[in-house]
Every structure is written in C-alpha cells, then in structure tokens.
Write a protein that holds these residues in place. Sequence first.
Motif, mmCIF file in Angstrom:
data_model
loop_
_atom_site.group_PDB
_atom_site.id
_atom_site.type_symbol
_atom_site.label_atom_id
_atom_site.label_comp_id
_atom_site.label_asym_id
_atom_site.label_seq_id
_atom_site.Cartn_x
_atom_site.Cartn_y
_atom_site.Cartn_z
ATOM 1 N N TYR A 1 0.831 -1.208 0.000
ATOM 2 C CA TYR A 1 0.000 0.000 0.000
ATOM 3 C C TYR A 1 0.865 1.257 0.000
ATOM 4 O O TYR A 1 0.593 2.222 -0.725
ATOM 5 C CB TYR A 1 -0.911 -0.031 1.226
ATOM 6 N N ALA A 2 1.941 1.256 0.804
ATOM 7 C CA ALA A 2 2.836 2.413 0.856
ATOM 8 C C ALA A 2 3.530 2.638 -0.485
ATOM 9 O O ALA A 2 3.732 3.778 -0.909
ATOM 10 C CB ALA A 2 3.870 2.214 1.967
ATOM 11 N N GLU A 3 3.895 1.564 -1.161
ATOM 12 C CA GLU A 3 4.517 1.696 -2.482
ATOM 13 C C GLU A 3 3.518 2.243 -3.503
ATOM 14 O O GLU A 3 3.883 3.013 -4.392
ATOM 15 C CB GLU A 3 5.054 0.339 -2.946
ATOM 16 N N ALA A 4 2.252 1.835 -3.369
ATOM 17 C CA ALA A 4 1.234 2.322 -4.303
ATOM 18 C C ALA A 4 1.002 3.814 -4.141
ATOM 19 O O ALA A 4 0.671 4.511 -5.113
ATOM 20 C CB ALA A 4 -0.071 1.556 -4.093
ATOM 21 N N LEU A 5 1.178 4.337 -2.924
ATOM 22 C CA LEU A 5 0.991 5.772 -2.705
ATOM 23 C C LEU A 5 2.049 6.599 -3.423
ATOM 24 O O LEU A 5 1.813 7.774 -3.740
ATOM 25 C CB LEU A 5 1.032 6.080 -1.204
ATOM 26 N N ILE B 1 -8.947 -5.629 -8.179
ATOM 27 C CA ILE B 1 -8.749 -4.177 -8.177
ATOM 28 C C ILE B 1 -7.290 -3.883 -7.826
ATOM 29 O O ILE B 1 -6.788 -4.367 -6.807
ATOM 30 C CB ILE B 1 -9.680 -3.503 -7.165
ATOM 31 N N PRO B 2 -6.575 -3.109 -8.651
ATOM 32 C CA PRO B 2 -5.168 -2.810 -8.343
ATOM 33 C C PRO B 2 -5.024 -2.046 -7.028
ATOM 34 O O PRO B 2 -5.902 -1.274 -6.632
ATOM 35 C CB PRO B 2 -4.723 -1.958 -9.541
ATOM 36 N N MET B 3 -3.896 -2.266 -6.362
ATOM 37 C CA MET B 3 -3.627 -1.576 -5.106
ATOM 38 C C MET B 3 -3.535 -0.070 -5.309
ATOM 39 O O MET B 3 -3.890 0.716 -4.415
ATOM 40 C CB MET B 3 -2.333 -2.113 -4.497
#
Length: 316
Positions: A41-45, A274-276
């Motif tokens: 999740y942090a990488e997706a941000l 659904i993609p992160m």
Amino acid sequence: MKIKQLSLILAVGVSTSVLTGCGIYNKYNAEKIDSDLVKEYAEALKQQDDSTAFGNLSWRSVFTDPALVDLIDRALANNKDLRNAKLNVDIAHAQLKGAKLSYLPSLTFAPGVNGAKYGHSDLSWNYQLPLAVNWEIDIFGKILNTKRGAQVAEMQTRYYEQAVRSQIIAGVAQCYYSIAALESQLKLSRETSELWKESVNVMRNLKEAGRLREDAVVQSLAQYYSIEATITDIELSLHEANNTLSLLVNEMPQKWTISPDATLNVPVMKRTAIPMAELAVRPDVRASEMTLASAFYSTASARAAFYPSLNITANG
C-alpha cells in the motif's frame, strides 16, 4: 575539563539515542510497519495517479444526464451528513491551530482591586496587576507529537469529507437509475397485465364455446393475478426509492419525475482484481490510515509523558 565536556556530550548523545529509540521523535511511516500488504500500500501511494483511470474521473464526466447532475448538485448543497463532515474539518483545523500555538509562551493577566477601612480612617485601596509568563520547552516531544496528531486528525476529517461526498454522489446516481429501471419495469408489467387480462377473456370465451376446459382458464387467471401482485411489489419498491432520493437531497418526500429510458454509459472494465494503486487513493482507505497515524502519535505522546517537562516561568 575536557573529560567533563566529553562526558557531557556522550550523555546528551546517549539520551538522544534512547529517546529516539523509544519512538518519541519518530514520524509515522507506513513502510516501517511489518506487513507485506501495508508495504504494498505504501509503495502504491508513491505512484503517480492515472488521470484517465475510471476511479479518478470527475463525476461530471461520468454522469452527463442533466436531470441527474441537478439532483447531485442539490444533494451536495443540502445533505446534512456532508455539512457535518465539513464542520468536523473546521473543528480539526481549529485544533491544529491550537496545537501550533502551544509552542508560544502563555500569558496570564488577572488585575484586581480591593479596599480596606479601619476605624475612622479613610478607605484605602490596593491595586494588583499581576502578570505571569509560562513557556514550556519541548525537549521530549510532547508538544511536537500533539501537533503531529492534530495534523493527521485534520487530514482524516478531510478524507472523511471526501468519502461522504463520494457516497452521496454514488447514492443519488444509484437511486436515480433504480427509479428509472423500476419505472420501465412497472410500465412493462402493466402492459403485460393488460395483455393477460385480454387473454383471460379469450380463454373464457373459448371455454364457453367448448374448445377449452376450466383448468386452462384457471391457469390463465392465476398468471394474471401473479402479474398484478408483481405490480404491487414494484410500486412499493418505487415508493421506497423515491423516499431514499428525497432523503439524500434533503427535501420533502415526493415522487421524482425520471425518464424510464435513462441509462448509464460507462466503460467496461474486464479484470479479476482491483489494483492496489486504485485502493490506495480511496478516501475511506486514506481516512483509516490517518486513524492509525493518530494512534501512533498518541502512543508517542503517552511515552513522552513519562519524562520531565522544562518550563520557564516569570511573575511580576
């Protein structure tokens, strides 16, 4: 003398390391949480938002029906839940201002006057103008963590407001197209009912002519009554949908005039998950993350409370 200075420097360094290790000065960072899902999740941000993705499109570019656009605008202007969310943002912003002002010294000014008379002497007055100054030096991060907690609390309320806004828009659109579908279904059911009513009359005439038996007429009549019962259920669902839309728009319950031909044209998305990156930008997900960050700074403030406070005071 040099040994004393070196000892003092080492003591300060060790104390700073211990306090840092306790997490008093640390900032919230999702990447440091020991969870593969949270790290993903942090990488997706960090990824740049795709403005062409369906979830990032403006609602005005998705819902182009003028009647629906007008209903959504009225709901956003009148909905009580959205007003409450906006007030929560204002409260959190005021609390953040208060947390930032905690770095400044506090002044206390309490003027007073009193009079005294003894025997036949004149009344004597005594005036007091006391001024007290108190300034807390934030060595152990008490004020710092309070300010950071207020910052994430304000961000949480802003994300929550955005989530409420999205839910209102989706709710109005869902009610709008539900009413359109129910109106179309009701129209079709009534037309079907009229056809079955004529069919029952034809069956009865054929039965009187001796070409059909009574059971065929009974079956046809049962089908007609079944369709009539379905019409009642559709009318009830339509009434509930109209009341729900009135509640979202915050107006008196009424029957909304919506064309049965109203349809929503959206791009077809064929995917198994659904993609992160899309989940990470959801306002309700971000609000939940800010709740975790607020708990992080509350824990740091609780740890800092175990350390002494340094106050500079002056009275005059």
